[in-house]
Scaffold this motif. Structure first.
Motif, PDB file in Angstrom:
ATOM      1  N   GLU A  66     -16.112  -3.330  -6.809  1.00  0.00           N
ATOM      2  CA  GLU A  66     -15.344  -2.130  -7.126  1.00  0.00           C
ATOM      3  C   GLU A  66     -16.253  -1.018  -7.664  1.00  0.00           C
ATOM      4  O   GLU A  66     -16.128   0.152  -7.274  1.00  0.00           O
ATOM      5  CB  GLU A  66     -14.251  -2.448  -8.148  1.00  0.00           C
ATOM      6  CG  GLU A  66     -13.076  -3.245  -7.598  1.00  0.00           C
ATOM      7  CD  GLU A  66     -13.409  -4.720  -7.400  1.00  0.00           C
ATOM      8  OE1 GLU A  66     -12.616  -5.436  -6.763  1.00  0.00           O
ATOM      9  OE2 GLU A  66     -14.477  -5.170  -7.887  1.00  0.00           O
ATOM     10  N   LYS A  70     -17.054   2.656  -6.040  1.00  0.00           N
ATOM     11  CA  LYS A  70     -16.910   3.900  -6.793  1.00  0.00           C
ATOM     12  C   LYS A  70     -18.192   4.726  -6.737  1.00  0.00           C
ATOM     13  O   LYS A  70     -18.155   5.960  -6.596  1.00  0.00           O
ATOM     14  CB  LYS A  70     -16.542   3.602  -8.249  1.00  0.00           C
ATOM     15  CG  LYS A  70     -15.131   3.069  -8.440  1.00  0.00           C
ATOM     16  CD  LYS A  70     -14.866   2.759  -9.906  1.00  0.00           C
ATOM     17  CE  LYS A  70     -13.465   2.201 -10.110  1.00  0.00           C
ATOM     18  NZ  LYS A  70     -13.200   1.881 -11.542  1.00  0.00           N
ATOM     19  N   LEU A 132      -8.380   1.365  -7.377  1.00  0.00           N
ATOM     20  CA  LEU A 132      -9.316   2.166  -6.591  1.00  0.00           C
ATOM     21  C   LEU A 132      -8.618   3.401  -6.018  1.00  0.00           C
ATOM     22  O   LEU A 132      -9.236   4.472  -5.910  1.00  0.00           O
ATOM     23  CB  LEU A 132      -9.903   1.344  -5.449  1.00  0.00           C
ATOM     24  CG  LEU A 132     -10.990   0.328  -5.802  1.00  0.00           C
ATOM     25  CD1 LEU A 132     -11.512  -0.335  -4.527  1.00  0.00           C
ATOM     26  CD2 LEU A 132     -12.139   0.986  -6.553  1.00  0.00           C
TER      27      LEU A 132
END
Length: 221
Positions: A66, A70, A132
């Motif tokens: 994750e 990002k 997300l």
């Protein structure tokens, strides 16, 4: 006393240069896999292998998939939006020219490249990864809407553009470009012949139509 020779910069060791380049190499490899396979199907070990490092090394820089995603979004999309805000702040002159420039540059830097595939990923997978999705809204969607909104508002305040509802006009600006981006990311990767014209030609027509609708016309006598 003899003059001392000027000091020369010490060459950076190859290992140090490699270490400093590593985050960019990891982000480039991650972007390729995310666009090719999507977020869910991409595995950290694949990204590490393509970047030429171990999975453990990847996690030293990005502690989870994750966080890696990002970082890719910030590097591939958010940085261009921030640069766009700087361009808008420094611009002097025609707001119509500014709007055309902002839209065209976004396509050149993002829409027609690998980074445009991130838009497709988020539309396809946002429902399964709401955290997300919220990050993407905060880092990409909201700032890009503010960017275009600031250009439109400047045109309206100066009298160059006629008054129009701001949020709705931003959506009308974004929708055709987003459609082109999604099409290129989905069908372009298949290398199949299509009946659609070149995206830049479509963007030029869109801007002509938009500006015809935006520009303030003198009252007819």
């Amino acid at each position: 006393m003899p003059k001392s020779s000027p000091s020369r910069p010490t060459a950076q060791p190859a290992r140090q240069r490699r270490k400093e380049a590593r985050p960019q190499e990891l982000l480039a490899a991650a972007l390729e896999f995310f666009v090719e396979k999507g977020f869910a199907a991409t595995r950290a070990e694949e990204v590490a292998a393509r970047a030429g490092v171990s999975k453990g090394t990847l996690y030293l820089y990005y502690p989870s998939k994750e966080e890696l995603f990002k970082a890719v979004v910030r590097e591939s999309l958010a940085v261009h939006i921030a640069e766009g805000h700087e361009v808008v702040a420094q611009h002097r002159g025609s707001v119509a020219d500014l709007l055309r420039f902002v839209m065209t540059e976004w396509w050149r830097r993002v829409g027609q490249g690998a980074a445009g595939g991130i838009c497709k990923i988020m539309i396809a997978e946002a429902r399964n990864f709401p955290e997300l999705a919220q990050f993407y809204v905060d880092e990409v969607i909201a700032p890009s809407h503010r960017l275009l909104g600031s250009v439109l508002q400047r045109g309206m305040d100066s009298g160059e553009f006629r008054p129009l509802p701001l949020a709705e006009t931003v959506q009308v600006l974004i929708a055709p470009v987003l459609q082109q981006t999604l099409f290129l990311s989905a069908f372009g990767a298949c290398h199949m012949p299509t009946p659609w014209p070149e995206p830049m030609a479509v963007l030029e027509v869109q801007m002509d139509l938009m500006l015809e609708g935006l520009l303030q016309r003198p009252p007819s006598g």
